[in-house]
Design a protein around this motif. Structure first.
Motif, PDB file in Angstrom:
ATOM      1  N   GLN A  95       0.814  -1.207   0.000  1.00  0.00           N
ATOM      2  CA  GLN A  95       0.000   0.000   0.000  1.00  0.00           C
ATOM      3  C   GLN A  95       0.852   1.262   0.000  1.00  0.00           C
ATOM      4  O   GLN A  95       0.562   2.210  -0.715  1.00  0.00           O
ATOM      5  N   SER A  96       1.931   1.274   0.778  1.00  0.00           N
ATOM      6  CA  SER A  96       2.780   2.460   0.778  1.00  0.00           C
ATOM      7  C   SER A  96       3.499   2.621  -0.560  1.00  0.00           C
ATOM      8  O   SER A  96       3.744   3.745  -1.016  1.00  0.00           O
ATOM      9  N   ASP A  99       0.869   4.142  -2.861  1.00  0.00           N
ATOM     10  CA  ASP A  99       0.717   5.558  -2.486  1.00  0.00           C
ATOM     11  C   ASP A  99       1.901   6.383  -2.971  1.00  0.00           C
ATOM     12  O   ASP A  99       1.728   7.497  -3.476  1.00  0.00           O
TER      13      ASP A  99
END
Length: 103
Positions: A95-96, A99
């Motif tokens: 997820q990071s 992002d």
């Protein structure tokens, strides 16, 4: 290995203090040798597969048949040869990484 005397591979551990980011990682580094006009030979190191200390694993693939998005003017971007290094040193999860790529 050595492909046509131009490319060698080595597994390399990159500590957090040398990665330039937030995480340490281990990666399969490819060393390319280029002949250029103003210098006899230039050697460049590029990571194509790796895993950081949080277990984020990234592989870089290129598909010759694919059409890739061009960078938008005045938008921060990362050169395609440096995306893997950027994600491993800056991101601790999928997820990071998503992002980070979206920012």
């Amino acid at each position: 290995s050595n492909i046509l005397g131009r490319t060698t591979y080595q597994i390399e551990v990159v500590p957090k203090n040398l990665s330039g980011g937030q995480h340490a990682f281990v990666a399969l580094m490819s060393y390319f040798v280029f002949d250029i006009q103003w210098e006899k030979q230039v050697k460049r190191k590029v990571a194509f597969e790796g895993m950081n200390e949080h277990g984020l694993t990234v592989s870089a693939l290129e598909f010759n048949e694919a059409v890739y998005e061009t960078a938008a003017p005045k938008v921060k971007s990362v050169h395609c040869m440096l995306v893997l290094h950027e994600l491993l040193r800056m991101c601790g999860s999928v997820q990071s990484a998503l992002d980070h790529l979206a920012s």
